[in-house]
Design an enzyme around this catalytic site. Structure first.
Site, PDB file in Angstrom:
ATOM      1  N   LYS A  32       0.856  -1.189   0.000  1.00  0.00           N
ATOM      2  CA  LYS A  32       0.000   0.000   0.000  1.00  0.00           C
ATOM      3  C   LYS A  32       0.888   1.232   0.000  1.00  0.00           C
ATOM      4  O   LYS A  32       1.781   1.373   0.838  1.00  0.00           O
ATOM      5  CB  LYS A  32      -0.898   0.019   1.245  1.00  0.00           C
ATOM      6  CG  LYS A  32      -1.794   1.249   1.307  1.00  0.00           C
ATOM      7  CD  LYS A  32      -2.822   1.150   2.413  1.00  0.00           C
ATOM      8  CE  LYS A  32      -2.373   1.704   3.733  1.00  0.00           C
ATOM      9  NZ  LYS A  32      -2.254   3.175   3.778  1.00  0.00           N
ATOM     10  N   ASP A  59      -3.431   4.342  -1.938  1.00  0.00           N
ATOM     11  CA  ASP A  59      -4.372   4.819  -0.912  1.00  0.00           C
ATOM     12  C   ASP A  59      -4.352   6.346  -0.851  1.00  0.00           C
ATOM     13  O   ASP A  59      -3.749   6.936   0.048  1.00  0.00           O
ATOM     14  CB  ASP A  59      -3.920   4.199   0.430  1.00  0.00           C
ATOM     15  CG  ASP A  59      -4.790   4.604   1.600  1.00  0.00           C
ATOM     16  OD1 ASP A  59      -5.919   5.056   1.398  1.00  0.00           O
ATOM     17  OD2 ASP A  59      -4.316   4.441   2.747  1.00  0.00           O
ATOM     18  N   LYS A  61      -7.311   8.266  -1.244  1.00  0.00           N
ATOM     19  CA  LYS A  61      -8.591   8.726  -0.662  1.00  0.00           C
ATOM     20  C   LYS A  61      -9.129   9.984  -1.341  1.00  0.00           C
ATOM     21  O   LYS A  61      -9.330  11.021  -0.700  1.00  0.00           O
ATOM     22  CB  LYS A  61      -8.427   8.980   0.840  1.00  0.00           C
ATOM     23  CG  LYS A  61      -8.020   7.759   1.650  1.00  0.00           C
ATOM     24  CD  LYS A  61      -8.054   8.060   3.140  1.00  0.00           C
ATOM     25  CE  LYS A  61      -7.678   6.889   4.003  1.00  0.00           C
ATOM     26  NZ  LYS A  61      -6.243   6.521   3.964  1.00  0.00           N
ATOM     27  N   ASP A  64     -13.571  14.972  -4.213  1.00  0.00           N
ATOM     28  CA  ASP A  64     -13.679  16.282  -4.877  1.00  0.00           C
ATOM     29  C   ASP A  64     -14.919  16.236  -5.758  1.00  0.00           C
ATOM     30  O   ASP A  64     -15.688  15.279  -5.681  1.00  0.00           O
ATOM     31  CB  ASP A  64     -12.394  16.543  -5.698  1.00  0.00           C
ATOM     32  CG  ASP A  64     -12.099  18.033  -5.856  1.00  0.00           C
ATOM     33  OD1 ASP A  64     -13.047  18.798  -6.125  1.00  0.00           O
ATOM     34  OD2 ASP A  64     -10.933  18.422  -5.727  1.00  0.00           O
ATOM     35  N   THR A  68     -13.548  16.295 -11.448  1.00  0.00           N
ATOM     36  CA  THR A  68     -12.139  16.303 -11.042  1.00  0.00           C
ATOM     37  C   THR A  68     -11.689  14.905 -10.641  1.00  0.00           C
ATOM     38  O   THR A  68     -10.592  14.466 -11.002  1.00  0.00           O
ATOM     39  CB  THR A  68     -11.951  17.298  -9.867  1.00  0.00           C
ATOM     40  OG1 THR A  68     -12.356  18.578 -10.315  1.00  0.00           O
ATOM     41  CG2 THR A  68     -10.515  17.350  -9.386  1.00  0.00           C
ATOM     42  N   THR A 119     -11.481   5.823  10.726  1.00  0.00           N
ATOM     43  CA  THR A 119     -11.494   5.251  12.084  1.00  0.00           C
ATOM     44  C   THR A 119     -11.086   6.290  13.126  1.00  0.00           C
ATOM     45  O   THR A 119     -11.306   6.098  14.312  1.00  0.00           O
ATOM     46  CB  THR A 119     -10.576   4.017  12.183  1.00  0.00           C
ATOM     47  OG1 THR A 119      -9.349   4.307  11.522  1.00  0.00           O
ATOM     48  CG2 THR A 119     -11.206   2.802  11.551  1.00  0.00           C
ATOM     49  N   ARG A 211       2.955  -1.113  10.806  1.00  0.00           N
ATOM     50  CA  ARG A 211       4.034  -1.211  11.797  1.00  0.00           C
ATOM     51  C   ARG A 211       4.352  -2.608  12.327  1.00  0.00           C
ATOM     52  O   ARG A 211       5.526  -2.890  12.590  1.00  0.00           O
ATOM     53  CB  ARG A 211       3.745  -0.226  12.942  1.00  0.00           C
ATOM     54  CG  ARG A 211       3.962   1.226  12.503  1.00  0.00           C
ATOM     55  CD  ARG A 211       3.255   2.217  13.362  1.00  0.00           C
ATOM     56  NE  ARG A 211       1.795   2.131  13.224  1.00  0.00           N
ATOM     57  CZ  ARG A 211       0.945   2.921  13.875  1.00  0.00           C
ATOM     58  NH1 ARG A 211       1.401   3.819  14.709  1.00  0.00           N
ATOM     59  NH2 ARG A 211      -0.357   2.804  13.673  1.00  0.00           N
TER      60      ARG A 211
HETATM   61  O1  C5P Z   1       0.908   0.686  11.138  1.00  0.00           O
HETATM   62  P1  C5P Z   1      -0.521   0.241  11.000  1.00  0.00           P
HETATM   63  O2  C5P Z   1      -0.668  -1.280  10.873  1.00  0.00           O
HETATM   64  O3  C5P Z   1      -1.426   0.829  12.057  1.00  0.00           O
HETATM   65  O4  C5P Z   1      -0.939   0.828   9.577  1.00  0.00           O
HETATM   66  C1  C5P Z   1      -2.259   0.772   9.099  1.00  0.00           C
HETATM   67  C2  C5P Z   1      -2.360   1.480   7.789  1.00  0.00           C
HETATM   68  O5  C5P Z   1      -3.719   1.514   7.377  1.00  0.00           O
HETATM   69  C3  C5P Z   1      -1.883   2.922   7.797  1.00  0.00           C
HETATM   70  O6  C5P Z   1      -1.313   3.202   6.521  1.00  0.00           O
HETATM   71  C4  C5P Z   1      -3.137   3.725   7.988  1.00  0.00           C
HETATM   72  O7  C5P Z   1      -3.089   4.994   7.443  1.00  0.00           O
HETATM   73  C5  C5P Z   1      -4.150   2.860   7.229  1.00  0.00           C
HETATM   74  N1  C5P Z   1      -5.543   3.021   7.624  1.00  0.00           N
HETATM   75  C6  C5P Z   1      -6.014   2.790   8.913  1.00  0.00           C
HETATM   76  N2  C5P Z   1      -7.335   2.961   9.204  1.00  0.00           N
HETATM   77  C7  C5P Z   1      -8.197   3.337   8.258  1.00  0.00           C
HETATM   78  C8  C5P Z   1      -7.741   3.566   6.945  1.00  0.00           C
HETATM   79  C9  C5P Z   1      -6.403   3.406   6.663  1.00  0.00           C
HETATM   80  O8  C5P Z   1      -5.238   2.424   9.769  1.00  0.00           O
HETATM   81  N3  C5P Z   1      -9.479   3.445   8.546  1.00  0.00           N
END
Ligand code: C5P
Length: 232
Positions: A32, A59, A61, A64, A68, A119, A211
């Site tokens: 991603k 990703d 998101k 607009d 566009t 979230t 992470r």
């Molecule tokens: O490091 P971690 O496992 O928390 O990363 C989750 C990824 O998913 C991040 O790139 C975060 O921006 C993305 N994300 C999220 N919750 C969402 C949409 C995207 O954690 N609702």
């Protein structure tokens, strides 16, 4: 495309990203690319990761006016990514325009999924700032249904919502789910977390893991652990 683990490559630049991806000598993980990396490096980072043989969820998101978003999606489609996304809050008209823009002359297109409510948005923020008074789980389901009716392929949601989304929008409507943690790892800023094994039980189609893999002492081992729990 079947069930898969998508690694969130939340790195500041190309150097860090390639140092990370170079560790994977035996597998080609689905990755991603988010706003940070895309805005830092531009479309070239997408082309380079694609050229290495990875599938890509871009990703960005989008949100607009329909015209566009349609034109922007046509550009992203040309980058040959596998999944793109937008905010369902942009309305059905915007989502339908996005699909039009994404569809190539030969009729093929990347998958398109929608963000329902972020979230990071809770009931209070939704009521106070967005002036939406309904319960947030109903809002999420309503937005998912709007996305389905517009012809989209799925939504980004919590694994805890995957079952409800499938019940409402059909088993084939994709649930792409972040908020994944191993039973023995730190949650960080994620509030409601789920293990890869539990996400599988709940019916997630793709898990997005950042992470727990990128920050692990041995990222390849962490990736394999995720895949073993989620896919096998
Ligand atoms: O490091 P971690 O496992 O928390 O990363 C989750 C990824 O998913 C991040 O790139 C975060 O921006 C993305 N994300 C999220 N919750 C969402 C949409 C995207 O954690 N609702």
């Amino acid at each position: 495309m079947g069930k898969d683990v998508i690694i969130a490559c939340d790195f500041a630049g190309a150097r860090e990203t390639f140092a990370f991806l170079d560790r994977f000598t035996e597998e080609k993980p689905f990755v991603k690319i988010g706003m940070e990396l895309f805005y830092a490096e531009g479309p070239e980072i997408v082309r380079q990761i694609k050229a290495r043989g990875h599938k890509i969820f871009l990703d960005l998101k989008l949100h607009d006016i329909p015209n566009t978003v349609k034109k922007a999606m046509a550009v992203l489609s040309g980058l040959d990514v596998d999944i793109c996304n937008l905010h369902a809050a942009g309305t059905g008209a915007m989502m339908r325009a996005a699909l039009e823009g994404l569809t190539r002359p030969d009729g093929t297109r990347p998958l398109l999924i929608a963000v329902t409510q972020l979230t990071s948005t809770d009931q209070e923020a939704m009521e106070q700032d967005l002036w939406i008074r309904e319960p947030i789980d109903q809002v999420v389901m309503h937005y998912a249904e709007n996305a389905k009716n517009a012809g989209l392929d799925g939504v980004v949601c919590s694994p805890l919502e995957a079952e409800k989304v499938h019940a409402r929008c059909g088993a084939g409507f994709l649930t792409v789910t972040p908020g994944i943690r191993f039973a023995d790892s730190a949650a960080g800023d994620q509030k409601r977390v789920t293990t890869p094994a539990r996400a599988k039980e709940l019916g997630s189609d793709y898990i997005v893991v950042g992470r727990p893999i990128t920050g692990a002492p041995d990222p390849v081992a962490a990736y394999r652990r995720c895949a073993a729990e989620f896919i096998d």
